[in-house]
Design a protein around this motif. Structure first.
Motif, PDB file in Angstrom:
ATOM      1  N   TYR B  36       9.221   1.147  11.802  1.00  0.00           N
ATOM      2  CA  TYR B  36       9.832   0.858  10.330  1.00  0.00           C
ATOM      3  C   TYR B  36       9.002   1.440   9.265  1.00  0.00           C
ATOM      4  CZ  TYR B  36      10.671  -2.200   6.442  1.00  0.00           C
ATOM      5  OH  TYR B  36      10.957  -2.518   5.012  1.00  0.00           O
ATOM      6  N   ILE B  37       7.511   1.303   9.425  1.00  0.00           N
ATOM      7  CA  ILE B  37       6.757   1.771   8.442  1.00  0.00           C
ATOM      8  C   ILE B  37       6.592   3.363   8.447  1.00  0.00           C
ATOM      9  CG2 ILE B  37       4.284   1.846   7.625  1.00  0.00           C
ATOM     10  CD1 ILE B  37       3.988  -0.950   8.943  1.00  0.00           C
ATOM     11  N   TYR B  38       6.652   3.811   9.821  1.00  0.00           N
ATOM     12  CA  TYR B  38       6.731   5.394   9.597  1.00  0.00           C
ATOM     13  C   TYR B  38       8.008   5.854   8.779  1.00  0.00           C
ATOM     14  CZ  TYR B  38       7.362  10.066  11.015  1.00  0.00           C
ATOM     15  OH  TYR B  38       7.639  11.342  10.954  1.00  0.00           O
ATOM     16  N   TYR B  39       9.170   5.238   8.984  1.00  0.00           N
ATOM     17  CA  TYR B  39      10.272   5.680   8.245  1.00  0.00           C
ATOM     18  C   TYR B  39      10.427   5.628   6.664  1.00  0.00           C
ATOM     19  CZ  TYR B  39      12.721   7.886  12.328  1.00  0.00           C
ATOM     20  OH  TYR B  39      12.990   8.742  13.494  1.00  0.00           O
ATOM     21  N   ARG B  40       9.434   4.195   6.457  1.00  0.00           N
ATOM     22  CA  ARG B  40       9.557   4.064   4.988  1.00  0.00           C
ATOM     23  C   ARG B  40       8.424   5.085   4.457  1.00  0.00           C
ATOM     24  NH1 ARG B  40      10.657  -0.801   2.758  1.00  0.00           N
ATOM     25  NH2 ARG B  40      10.063   0.608   0.878  1.00  0.00           N
ATOM     26  N   THR B  41       7.185   5.255   5.165  1.00  0.00           N
ATOM     27  CA  THR B  41       6.310   6.314   4.402  1.00  0.00           C
ATOM     28  C   THR B  41       6.492   7.673   4.686  1.00  0.00           C
ATOM     29  OG1 THR B  41       4.736   5.869   6.109  1.00  0.00           O
ATOM     30  CG2 THR B  41       4.598   4.195   4.335  1.00  0.00           C
ATOM     31  N   GLY B  42       6.985   7.802   5.925  1.00  0.00           N
ATOM     32  CA  GLY B  42       7.137   9.485   6.304  1.00  0.00           C
ATOM     33  C   GLY B  42       5.761  10.108   6.721  1.00  0.00           C
ATOM     34  N   GLU B  46      -0.300   6.886   7.622  1.00  0.00           N
ATOM     35  CA  GLU B  46      -0.133   5.669   6.875  1.00  0.00           C
ATOM     36  C   GLU B  46       0.455   4.667   7.708  1.00  0.00           C
ATOM     37  OE1 GLU B  46      -1.643   5.340   4.184  1.00  0.00           O
ATOM     38  OE2 GLU B  46      -1.911   7.370   3.340  1.00  0.00           O
ATOM     39  N   ALA B  47       1.449   5.103   8.648  1.00  0.00           N
ATOM     40  CA  ALA B  47       2.000   4.222   9.523  1.00  0.00           C
ATOM     41  C   ALA B  47       0.987   3.432  10.437  1.00  0.00           C
ATOM     42  CB  ALA B  47       3.129   5.003  10.316  1.00  0.00           C
ATOM     43  N   GLU B  48       0.156   4.103  10.900  1.00  0.00           N
ATOM     44  CA  GLU B  48      -1.041   3.583  11.488  1.00  0.00           C
ATOM     45  C   GLU B  48      -1.819   2.603  10.838  1.00  0.00           C
ATOM     46  OE1 GLU B  48      -3.254   6.432  13.567  1.00  0.00           O
ATOM     47  OE2 GLU B  48      -1.543   7.059  14.954  1.00  0.00           O
ATOM     48  N   ASP B  49      -2.140   3.097   9.684  1.00  0.00           N
ATOM     49  CA  ASP B  49      -3.206   2.084   8.830  1.00  0.00           C
ATOM     50  C   ASP B  49      -2.169   0.745   8.434  1.00  0.00           C
ATOM     51  OD1 ASP B  49      -5.076   1.328   7.256  1.00  0.00           O
ATOM     52  OD2 ASP B  49      -4.155   2.398   5.541  1.00  0.00           O
ATOM     53  N   LEU B  50      -0.948   0.944   8.164  1.00  0.00           N
ATOM     54  CA  LEU B  50      -0.211  -0.017   7.595  1.00  0.00           C
ATOM     55  C   LEU B  50       0.273  -1.095   8.890  1.00  0.00           C
ATOM     56  CD1 LEU B  50       1.938   1.496   4.785  1.00  0.00           C
ATOM     57  CD2 LEU B  50      -0.050  -0.249   4.488  1.00  0.00           C
ATOM     58  N   THR B  51       0.467  -0.529   9.888  1.00  0.00           N
ATOM     59  CA  THR B  51       0.773  -1.256  11.071  1.00  0.00           C
ATOM     60  C   THR B  51      -0.331  -2.008  11.557  1.00  0.00           C
ATOM     61  OG1 THR B  51       2.201   0.510  11.807  1.00  0.00           O
ATOM     62  CG2 THR B  51       1.655  -1.336  13.461  1.00  0.00           C
ATOM     63  N   ALA B  52      -1.525  -1.523  11.354  1.00  0.00           N
ATOM     64  CA  ALA B  52      -2.723  -2.408  11.812  1.00  0.00           C
ATOM     65  C   ALA B  52      -3.029  -3.344  10.907  1.00  0.00           C
ATOM     66  CB  ALA B  52      -3.960  -1.447  11.755  1.00  0.00           C
ATOM     67  N   LEU B  83       3.814  -5.040   2.425  1.00  0.00           N
ATOM     68  CA  LEU B  83       2.304  -4.075   2.397  1.00  0.00           C
ATOM     69  C   LEU B  83       3.040  -2.373   2.162  1.00  0.00           C
ATOM     70  CD1 LEU B  83       0.685  -4.850   5.516  1.00  0.00           C
ATOM     71  CD2 LEU B  83      -0.215  -5.186   3.468  1.00  0.00           C
ATOM     72  N   VAL B  84       4.141  -2.301   2.662  1.00  0.00           N
ATOM     73  CA  VAL B  84       4.727  -1.024   2.117  1.00  0.00           C
ATOM     74  C   VAL B  84       5.034  -0.692   0.608  1.00  0.00           C
ATOM     75  CG1 VAL B  84       6.763   0.777   2.531  1.00  0.00           C
ATOM     76  CG2 VAL B  84       5.699  -0.287   4.233  1.00  0.00           C
ATOM     77  N   ALA B  85       5.680  -1.910   0.077  1.00  0.00           N
ATOM     78  CA  ALA B  85       6.049  -1.929  -1.301  1.00  0.00           C
ATOM     79  C   ALA B  85       4.627  -1.757  -2.208  1.00  0.00           C
ATOM     80  CB  ALA B  85       6.348  -3.249  -1.759  1.00  0.00           C
ATOM     81  N   ASN B  86       3.288  -2.422  -1.779  1.00  0.00           N
ATOM     82  CA  ASN B  86       2.133  -2.286  -2.274  1.00  0.00           C
ATOM     83  C   ASN B  86       1.670  -0.641  -2.225  1.00  0.00           C
ATOM     84  OD1 ASN B  86       2.229  -5.130  -2.816  1.00  0.00           O
ATOM     85  ND2 ASN B  86       0.793  -5.659  -1.204  1.00  0.00           N
ATOM     86  N   TRP B  87       1.858  -0.303  -1.014  1.00  0.00           N
ATOM     87  CA  TRP B  87       1.504   1.078  -0.840  1.00  0.00           C
ATOM     88  C   TRP B  87       2.201   2.041  -1.743  1.00  0.00           C
ATOM     89  CZ3 TRP B  87       4.063   5.479   0.870  1.00  0.00           C
ATOM     90  CH2 TRP B  87       3.392   6.626   1.218  1.00  0.00           C
ATOM     91  N   TYR B  88       3.396   1.702  -1.947  1.00  0.00           N
ATOM     92  CA  TYR B  88       4.070   2.722  -2.886  1.00  0.00           C
ATOM     93  C   TYR B  88       3.498   2.481  -4.578  1.00  0.00           C
ATOM     94  CZ  TYR B  88       7.680   4.666  -0.138  1.00  0.00           C
ATOM     95  OH  TYR B  88       8.241   5.543   0.777  1.00  0.00           O
ATOM     96  N   ARG B  89       3.169   1.353  -4.703  1.00  0.00           N
ATOM     97  CA  ARG B  89       2.893   0.866  -6.154  1.00  0.00           C
ATOM     98  C   ARG B  89       1.582   1.370  -6.369  1.00  0.00           C
ATOM     99  NH1 ARG B  89       1.925  -5.000  -6.289  1.00  0.00           N
ATOM    100  NH2 ARG B  89      -0.174  -4.102  -5.823  1.00  0.00           N
ATOM    101  N   ASP B  90       0.457   1.317  -5.370  1.00  0.00           N
ATOM    102  CA  ASP B  90      -0.824   1.656  -5.602  1.00  0.00           C
ATOM    103  C   ASP B  90      -0.920   3.190  -5.914  1.00  0.00           C
ATOM    104  OD1 ASP B  90      -1.561  -0.966  -5.457  1.00  0.00           O
ATOM    105  OD2 ASP B  90      -2.538  -0.999  -3.227  1.00  0.00           O
ATOM    106  N   ARG B  91      -0.260   3.837  -4.775  1.00  0.00           N
ATOM    107  CA  ARG B  91      -0.264   5.372  -5.027  1.00  0.00           C
ATOM    108  C   ARG B  91       0.784   6.249  -5.885  1.00  0.00           C
ATOM    109  NH1 ARG B  91      -3.070   6.592   0.729  1.00  0.00           N
ATOM    110  NH2 ARG B  91      -4.042   4.593   1.025  1.00  0.00           N
ATOM    111  N   SER B  92       1.523   5.350  -6.329  1.00  0.00           N
ATOM    112  CA  SER B  92       2.687   6.146  -7.147  1.00  0.00           C
ATOM    113  C   SER B  92       3.281   7.243  -6.520  1.00  0.00           C
ATOM    114  CB  SER B  92       2.015   6.652  -8.464  1.00  0.00           C
ATOM    115  OG  SER B  92       1.386   5.409  -9.086  1.00  0.00           O
ATOM    116  N   ARG B  93       3.553   6.965  -5.379  1.00  0.00           N
ATOM    117  CA  ARG B  93       4.200   7.993  -4.366  1.00  0.00           C
ATOM    118  C   ARG B  93       5.826   8.064  -4.423  1.00  0.00           C
ATOM    119  NH1 ARG B  93       0.318   8.781   0.613  1.00  0.00           N
ATOM    120  NH2 ARG B  93      -1.597   9.663  -0.341  1.00  0.00           N
ATOM    121  N   LYS B  94       6.200   6.792  -5.029  1.00  0.00           N
ATOM    122  CA  LYS B  94       7.606   6.484  -4.543  1.00  0.00           C
ATOM    123  C   LYS B  94       8.509   7.649  -4.802  1.00  0.00           C
ATOM    124  CE  LYS B  94      10.593   2.470  -5.306  1.00  0.00           C
ATOM    125  NZ  LYS B  94      10.614   1.386  -6.003  1.00  0.00           N
ATOM    126  N   LYS B  95       8.451   8.531  -5.746  1.00  0.00           N
ATOM    127  CA  LYS B  95       9.452   9.502  -5.983  1.00  0.00           C
ATOM    128  C   LYS B  95       9.298  10.769  -5.008  1.00  0.00           C
ATOM    129  CE  LYS B  95      10.580   8.745 -10.529  1.00  0.00           C
ATOM    130  NZ  LYS B  95      10.713   9.084 -11.779  1.00  0.00           N
TER     131      LYS B  95
END
Lengths: 82, 190
Positions: B36-42, B46-52, B83-95
């Motif tokens: 789930y995290i991998y497909y959200r972040t690509g 990051e998928a490993e970090d957020l899964t942990a 956590l994924v939402a926070n990740w996008y917000r913090d890093r401004s990588r949404k687009k």
């Protein structure tokens, strides 16, 4: 006019079906690194749980109240009798 | 249903401090949360970090998990979603999220040109998906990566089966539009 609308609807339906089949072909579960899985499992199962003791505000309030009461009582006693 | 009963028992034991029970829950759900995290972040790192982080957080707060007919997996997905939402917000990588790793191909013996073409098509589709709102991305991932039914997705996303069905059709339409936009944007380059 109706024929055009039906045609457009059919095109949309065909596209949706194609898109669904494309999504099911391209979005497949991937396997995470086994080292990562085992390392994280080891970290979690060997982790010690930390319990933070919360402050007992009730007890502190009672102690302060009792102290103030006896302080006030002592003052009153001293003024009254000495 | 059996899985639900087993989960409940494991959760109870884990809440009482049995780390091995939590380990069983972890083993049961880690791959799904990772995907789930991998497909959200690509991004695999990051998928490993957020899964942990998801599992550390659930480990710390397992006593607070309240089973009201909502499966444990739904709780984990909710943590992952936040956590994924926070990740996008913090890093401004949404687009724009660059895929570091290509989605593995089913056919390992593709010719290089074919493999390249396939990767480009994958990127185009994933790019379109990541332009969608978070809940639509979640729906597509749960449906196609996890292979869940509308009813199961409804439990996780706290919506009725009918609402999921309707959202699914709107999402497909949105994906189609995004793919078209990408094609139009890329057309002048060719």
């Amino acid at each position: 006019m109706n024929k055009i609308l039906i045609g457009e609807k059919l095109n949309t339906q065909t596209f949706s079906m194609n898109l669904e089949s494309e999504l099911s072909q391209r979005l497949r579960p991937i396997q995470p690194r086994s080292e990562f899985i085992h390392q994280l499992q080891s970290n979690l199962t060997n982790a010690k749980r930390i319990h933070v003791e919360e402050r007992n505000y009730g007890l502190a309030l009672v102690s302060i109240s009792v102290g103030l009461f006896f302080g006030a009582l002592s003052l009153w006693f001293l003024r009254r009798f000495i | 249903m059996t899985e639900l009963i087993e989960d409940a028992e494991l959760i109870k034991r884990a809440a009482e401090g049995d780390n091995d029970s939590f380990g069983v829950l972890y083993e049961r759900y880690v791959r799904r949360i990772y995907n789930y995290i991998y497909y959200r972040t690509g991004n695999m790192n990051e998928a490993e970090d957020l899964t942990a982080r998801v599992f550390h957080r659930s480990f710390r707060h397992i006593q607070k998990y309240d089973d009201r007919g909502v499966p444990f997996s739904a709780w984990l997905y909710r943590i992952a979603h936040n956590l994924v939402a926070n990740w996008y917000r913090d890093r401004s990588r949404k687009k724009e999220v660059i895929l570091e790793e290509n989605i593995p191909s089913k056919f390992h013996y593709d010719f290089p040109e074919k493999a390249l073409e396939k990767n480009q098509e994958n990127e185009r589709l994933l790019k379109a998906l990541r332009r969608l709102p978070a809940e639509r991305q979640q729906l597509i991932i749960l449906k196609f990566v996890e292979g869940m039914s509308n009813a199961e997705i409804g439990i996780i996303m706290r919506r009725s089966e009918g609402a999921i069905k309707s959202l699914y059709h709107r999402t497909l339409e949105a994906v189609r539009k995004e793919v078209e936009k990408i094609d139009h944007q890329e057309l002048p380059k060719k």
